[in-house]
Design a protein around this motif. Structure first.
Motif, PDB file in Angstrom:
ATOM      1  N   VAL A 114      12.248 -13.808   7.180  1.00 33.56           N
ATOM      2  CA  VAL A 114      13.602 -13.894   7.721  1.00 33.56           C
ATOM      3  C   VAL A 114      14.637 -13.566   6.647  1.00 33.56           C
ATOM      4  N   LEU A 115      14.495 -14.176   5.489  1.00 36.19           N
ATOM      5  CA  LEU A 115      15.477 -13.965   4.415  1.00 36.19           C
ATOM      6  C   LEU A 115      15.425 -12.544   3.884  1.00 36.19           C
ATOM      7  N   GLY A 116      14.232 -11.989   3.776  1.00 40.71           N
ATOM      8  CA  GLY A 116      14.111 -10.615   3.323  1.00 40.71           C
ATOM      9  C   GLY A 116      14.759  -9.637   4.289  1.00 40.71           C
ATOM     10  N   ALA A 117      14.603  -9.879   5.581  1.00 40.37           N
ATOM     11  CA  ALA A 117      15.243  -9.020   6.576  1.00 40.37           C
ATOM     12  C   ALA A 117      16.762  -9.079   6.435  1.00 40.37           C
ATOM     13  N   LEU A 118      17.281 -10.270   6.195  1.00 39.81           N
ATOM     14  CA  LEU A 118      18.720 -10.415   5.960  1.00 39.81           C
ATOM     15  C   LEU A 118      19.135  -9.635   4.707  1.00 39.81           C
ATOM     16  N   ASP A 119      18.325  -9.727   3.658  1.00 39.86           N
ATOM     17  CA  ASP A 119      18.604  -8.959   2.428  1.00 39.86           C
ATOM     18  C   ASP A 119      18.697  -7.466   2.734  1.00 39.86           C
ATOM     19  N   GLY A 120      17.837  -6.991   3.641  1.00 42.10           N
ATOM     20  CA  GLY A 120      17.752  -5.565   3.934  1.00 42.10           C
ATOM     21  C   GLY A 120      18.794  -5.062   4.916  1.00 42.10           C
ATOM     22  N   GLY A 121      19.624  -5.972   5.450  1.00 41.03           N
ATOM     23  CA  GLY A 121      20.686  -5.556   6.359  1.00 41.03           C
ATOM     24  C   GLY A 121      20.336  -5.600   7.826  1.00 41.03           C
ATOM     25  N   VAL A 122      19.366  -6.409   8.205  1.00 31.30           N
ATOM     26  CA  VAL A 122      18.935  -6.476   9.598  1.00 31.30           C
ATOM     27  C   VAL A 122      20.083  -6.917  10.503  1.00 31.30           C
ATOM     28  N   ASP A 123      20.077  -6.394  11.728  1.00 32.26           N
ATOM     29  CA  ASP A 123      21.123  -6.743  12.696  1.00 32.26           C
ATOM     30  C   ASP A 123      20.749  -7.952  13.550  1.00 32.26           C
ATOM     31  N   ALA A 124      19.461  -8.161  13.781  1.00 35.43           N
ATOM     32  CA  ALA A 124      19.020  -9.259  14.645  1.00 35.43           C
ATOM     33  C   ALA A 124      17.644  -9.737  14.209  1.00 35.43           C
ATOM     34  N   ILE A 125      17.403 -11.028  14.410  1.00 36.54           N
ATOM     35  CA  ILE A 125      16.089 -11.612  14.145  1.00 36.54           C
ATOM     36  C   ILE A 125      15.540 -12.132  15.470  1.00 36.54           C
ATOM     37  N   VAL A 126      14.403 -11.577  15.870  1.00 37.87           N
ATOM     38  CA  VAL A 126      13.725 -11.969  17.102  1.00 37.87           C
ATOM     39  C   VAL A 126      12.514 -12.797  16.692  1.00 37.87           C
ATOM     40  N   SER A 127      12.310 -13.945  17.331  1.00 42.33           N
ATOM     41  CA  SER A 127      11.234 -14.830  16.875  1.00 42.33           C
ATOM     42  C   SER A 127      10.544 -15.510  18.047  1.00 42.33           C
ATOM     43  N   GLY A 128       9.195 -15.420  18.037  1.00 41.73           N
ATOM     44  CA  GLY A 128       8.397 -16.043  19.087  1.00 41.73           C
ATOM     45  C   GLY A 128       7.035 -16.434  18.557  1.00 41.73           C
ATOM     46  N   ALA A 129       5.999 -16.395  19.413  1.00 40.81           N
ATOM     47  CA  ALA A 129       4.660 -16.906  19.095  1.00 40.81           C
ATOM     48  C   ALA A 129       4.768 -18.356  18.643  1.00 40.81           C
ATOM     49  N   GLY A 130       5.467 -19.125  19.453  1.00 41.70           N
ATOM     50  CA  GLY A 130       5.847 -20.492  19.130  1.00 41.70           C
ATOM     51  C   GLY A 130       7.363 -20.587  19.216  1.00 41.70           C
ATOM     52  N   LEU A 131       7.891 -21.789  19.424  1.00 46.27           N
ATOM     53  CA  LEU A 131       9.342 -21.939  19.510  1.00 46.27           C
ATOM     54  C   LEU A 131       9.959 -21.927  18.110  1.00 46.27           C
ATOM     55  N   ARG A 149       0.825  -1.205   0.000  1.00 45.89           N
ATOM     56  CA  ARG A 149       0.000   0.000   0.000  1.00 45.89           C
ATOM     57  C   ARG A 149       0.864   1.261   0.000  1.00 45.89           C
ATOM     58  N   ARG A 150       1.947   1.223   0.757  1.00 51.09           N
ATOM     59  CA  ARG A 150       2.758   2.429   0.878  1.00 51.09           C
ATOM     60  C   ARG A 150       3.515   2.782  -0.401  1.00 51.09           C
ATOM     61  N   ILE A 151       4.056   1.764  -1.086  1.00 53.35           N
ATOM     62  CA  ILE A 151       4.892   2.066  -2.248  1.00 53.35           C
ATOM     63  C   ILE A 151       4.114   2.001  -3.565  1.00 53.35           C
ATOM     64  N   GLY A 152       2.887   1.498  -3.533  1.00 49.16           N
ATOM     65  CA  GLY A 152       2.047   1.518  -4.723  1.00 49.16           C
ATOM     66  C   GLY A 152       2.289   0.416  -5.720  1.00 49.16           C
ATOM     67  N   ARG A 153       2.970  -0.640  -5.321  1.00 45.60           N
ATOM     68  CA  ARG A 153       3.102  -1.825  -6.175  1.00 45.60           C
ATOM     69  C   ARG A 153       3.147  -3.062  -5.289  1.00 45.60           C
ATOM     70  N   GLU A 154       2.729  -4.177  -5.833  1.00 44.49           N
ATOM     71  CA  GLU A 154       2.618  -5.383  -5.025  1.00 44.49           C
ATOM     72  C   GLU A 154       3.979  -5.997  -4.738  1.00 44.49           C
ATOM     73  N   VAL A 155       4.199  -6.339  -3.483  1.00 47.03           N
ATOM     74  CA  VAL A 155       5.426  -7.013  -3.085  1.00 47.03           C
ATOM     75  C   VAL A 155       5.072  -8.218  -2.231  1.00 47.03           C
ATOM     76  N   GLY A 156       5.948  -9.206  -2.236  1.00 46.56           N
ATOM     77  CA  GLY A 156       5.780 -10.378  -1.390  1.00 46.56           C
ATOM     78  C   GLY A 156       6.452 -10.174  -0.046  1.00 46.56           C
ATOM     79  N   ALA A 157       6.379 -11.191   0.807  1.00 46.93           N
ATOM     80  CA  ALA A 157       6.896 -11.080   2.170  1.00 46.93           C
ATOM     81  C   ALA A 157       8.395 -10.809   2.192  1.00 46.93           C
ATOM     82  N   ARG A 158       9.153 -11.451   1.293  1.00 50.38           N
ATOM     83  CA  ARG A 158      10.606 -11.261   1.319  1.00 50.38           C
ATOM     84  C   ARG A 158      10.993  -9.839   0.935  1.00 50.38           C
ATOM     85  N   GLU A 159      10.443  -9.336  -0.150  1.00 54.82           N
ATOM     86  CA  GLU A 159      10.783  -7.989  -0.582  1.00 54.82           C
ATOM     87  C   GLU A 159      10.291  -6.950   0.424  1.00 54.82           C
ATOM     88  N   ALA A 160       9.114  -7.177   0.992  1.00 49.90           N
ATOM     89  CA  ALA A 160       8.577  -6.236   1.973  1.00 49.90           C
ATOM     90  C   ALA A 160       9.492  -6.120   3.187  1.00 49.90           C
TER      91      ALA A 160
END
Length: 376
Positions: free
Chosen positions: A102-119, A57-68
């Motif tokens: 997860v992979l998209g965040a790595l593509d974008g340069g993320v420093d840490a991945i926090v994961s919950g709502a299940g192990l 919605r913000r950028i005006g073209r459809e993206v999937g979870a990884r690109e987003a």
């Protein structure tokens, strides 16, 4: 910048302030909030929940979870000005988009991945093939020492151990890591008790830094948790009600206006994830569901399993967190009623303030005496 608290350092992450902003989905923890927290020397966190729709919605073209995820993380990093750290929170419960987020965040340069709502048992395997796998800090969320023990064994088999771990107590907002509301209220599950137990298990696993979360509200809470042995603290609701938060104005106003009687640990009606879920009674979706007047439709599908969405299959027992939380971020206002999730201390929030002011309040000026074990 205050130097009264020690920095939070894990893997290649270095935050001058041991303050982690919780990943609040849907659409609350986006780049403006995460970037602002990082800019103040903390760890800002983007929530991956429904991020494909929000970025589309913000950028005006459809993206999937990884690109987003890549786009949002990169924007948060830009807004940080190179300070602090940017993490992404990826919910295990949203399996359909888990690996791509997860992979998209790595593509974008993320420093840490926090994961919950299940192990997040599969997280090391998900990151393993990415060129940045060795750079990123992996931080699971647990609600018990037993969960950390199970996760530690599974991750060790994959050649990885947690770089830090979040222990989330029963005063947190959103999904809570127990089966019933009664378990949430059990004194044995108070954050202080859980923190001590998880710290002991973390030491057995070689000294994993522990982040205390759930009910952290002010500087006194920060000092108490650090003095107890935590390496950092995580806050959600306080950051929700900031100027940089992407929560809707109505959501923020509802939190400021809330009272203790407004806060409910919802079970039936509850989240289709099957976990206790803390909400504001005043949120329209919850009121309709509690009154038996909510007809759940499933047009987003993030929690849709092989047999469809549980909230659709068992009408009346669940509300639709996909649509409700999207509405609380202003995404589909007018189509679906909003659902407001908050921490137990929401009634203590009395105003909306900038992130910089909140961070200054949290670190204060009074020095903290830390136990020797933390500095070792």
């Amino acid at each position: 910048m205050s130097t009264q608290f020690p920095p939070f350092v894990v893997r290649r992450v270095h935050c001058d302030r041991p303050i982690v902003q919780g990943g609040m989905g849907v659409g609350v923890s986006l780049a403006p909030l995460a970037g602002a927290v990082a800019r103040e020397g903390g760890m800002g966190t983007v929530s991956s929940a429904c991020l494909d729709r929000l970025v589309t919605r913000r950028i005006g073209r459809e993206v999937g979870a990884r690109e987003a995820a890549a786009i949002e993380v990169a924007e948060a990093k830009r807004l940080s000005g190179g300070r602090g750290a940017v993490a992404i929170n990826v919910m295990v419960a949203i399996q359909g988009a888990y690996a791509d987020s997860v992979l998209g965040a790595l593509d974008g340069g993320v420093d840490a991945i926090v994961s919950g709502a299940g192990l997040p048992l599969s997280l090391p395997n998900v990151v393993a093939g990415h060129p940045r796998a060795d750079e990123v800090a992996l931080i699971p969320i647990v609600s018990s020492a037993r969960a950390l023990r199970v996760l530690g064994r599974r991750w060790a088999a994959a050649g990885r151990r947690p770089d830090a771990v979040v222990v989330e107590g029963p005063l947190a907002g959103g999904h809570l890591g127990w089966k019933t509301a009664q378990e949430v209220e059990d004194p044995a599950h108070r954050l202080e008790v859980l923190l001590d137990e998880v710290l002991a298990e973390a030491r057995r696993q070689g000294g994993i830094p522990v982040i205390a979360a759930g009910g952290i509200f002010d500087r006194a809470d920060v000092e108490a948790m650090l003095s107890r042995g935590a390496a950092a603290v995580q806050l959600g609701t306080r950051f929700l009600v900031t100027e940089e938060s992407s929560a809707s104005p109505a959501y923020k106003r509802a939190v400021v206006a809330s009272t203790a009687q407004d806060v409910e640990v919802a079970m039936e009606p509850g989240s289709p994830c099957g976990l206790p879920f803390r909400v504001l009674r005043s949120s329209t979706m919850y009121r309709l569901a509690a009154g038996g007047a909510l007809r759940v439709r499933c047009d987003k599908g993030y929690l849709r399993g092989p047999h469809g969405c549980l909230a659709v299959r068992e009408q009346g027992r669940y509300f639709c967190i996909c649509n409700g939380l999207l509405s609380s971020a202003g995404y589909n206002t007018g189509e679906e009623p909003p659902l407001y999730t908050v921490g137990a201390n929401a009634p203590r929030v009395d105003r909306i303030l900038p992130v910089a002011e909140l961070m200054a309040e949290l670190v204060g000026a009074k020095p903290v005496t830390l136990p020797q074990a933390v500095n070792a």
